[in-house]
Enzyme design. Structure first.
Site, short mmCIF file in Angstrom:
data_model
loop_
_atom_site.label_atom_id
_atom_site.label_comp_id
_atom_site.label_asym_id
_atom_site.label_seq_id
_atom_site.Cartn_x
_atom_site.Cartn_y
_atom_site.Cartn_z
CG HIS A 69 -0.55 0.38 2.48
ND1 HIS A 69 -0.27 -0.53 3.47
CD2 HIS A 69 -0.30 1.59 3.01
CE1 HIS A 69 0.14 0.12 4.55
NE2 HIS A 69 0.13 1.40 4.30
CG ASP A 112 -0.03 -3.87 2.72
OD1 ASP A 112 0.52 -3.40 1.71
OD2 ASP A 112 -0.44 -3.17 3.68
CB SER A 194 2.76 1.87 6.13
OG SER A 194 1.49 1.99 6.68
#
Ligand SMILES: *[C@@H]1O[C@H](CO)[C@@H](O)[C@H](O)[C@H]1NC(C)=O
Ligand SMILES: *[C@@H]1O[C@H](CO)[C@@H](O)[C@H](O)[C@H]1NC(C)=O
Length: 234
Positions: A69, A112, A194
């Site tokens: 992402h 992811d 992230s």
């Protein structure tokens, strides 16, 4: 689809839109400078022209791992950073090829995980070193781990952390999903973190920071992706 599931997707969608990458290492502390020489600060240029940041980690002189992402139009990979304002000893590279997992699903953030191939090889030094990945053989569930990143440290501050932060987390079996690890509690990564690694007792990377919601944090489970990773890196 259950209401719970719809709600989760809505929240993720909101998170993926403008608000992304404004999370924080919650309940963290400043890392000892350059004690995590595999940490990568990823600058993303978005199709809109805006810049965002993710974390990542160095696997060898050519490859960085991050979350799928964190995809963008283009990237600058910055190595050897502690304080984002210090350019001392840092190395920068653009990305020549991206490998988002082909089964990455942006609605539920499954798979992811993404590899980035650097256009300039990393030069290893005291501040720039690769990290080993956990393999399928590292089966017994690791418990004590550490997440790190430059995400925000306070909900009321709009900018990222100026220094690398880290926090202890414990992997739990309570909230496991397929091919992912999870941790629970007040302490954990936010979206600003992230793509960063979940590093456990043996010093290997076990997970990639993916998402956080209601004090539950999810990580792509690296041992489950080893054959995919090895195929690309070889
Ligand atoms: C590594 O060193 C070489 C030779 O000095 C240089 O061309 C290259 O850009 C450096 N790599 C990075 C990522 O800075
Ligand atoms: C965090 O974990 C490390 C070992 O992984 C341990 O030595 C340290 O005491 C822990 N710190 C806190 C604040 O729990």
């Amino acid at each position: 689809m259950s209401i719970h599931c719809q709600l989760l997707i809505l929240i993720l969608a909101l998170t993926l839109d403008g608000q992304v990458h404004t999370g924080e290492v919650i309940g963290g502390r400043e890392a000892v400078p350059h004690s995590r020489p595999y940490m990568v600060l990823l600058e993303q240029r978005m199709p809109s022209g805006n810049k965002k940041n993710c974390g990542g980690f160095l696997l060898n002189e050519d490859f960085v791992m991050t979350a799928a992402h964190c995809q963008a139009s283009s990237y600058t990979v910055i190595l050897g950073v502690h304080n984002v304002y210090s350019s001392n000893g840092i190395q920068r590279s653009s990305v020549v090829q991206t490998f988002p997992h082909k089964d990455y699903d942006e609605t539920d953030l499954s798979n992811d995980i993404m590899l980035l191939k650097l256009s300039s090889k990393a030069n290893f030094s005291t501040n720039v070193q690769p990290i080993a990945l956990a393999g399928q053989g590292d089966g017994s569930l690791p418990k004590s781990c550490i997440v790190s990143g430059w995400g925000r440290t306070d909900k009321h501050i709009k900018h990222m952390s100026l220094v690398l932060m880290e926090a202890n987390v414990t992997i739990s079996t309570e909230c496991e999903k397929e091919k992912s690890y999870c941790t629970e509690g007040e302490t954990g990564p936010g979206n600003g973190d992230s793509g960063g690694p979940l590093v456990c007792e043996d010093g290997k990377a076990y997970g990639v920071v993916s998402s956080g919601y209601l004090n539950k944090y999810s990580y792509a489970k690296i041992p489950d992706y080893r054959s995919w990773i090895d195929l690309i890196m070889n």
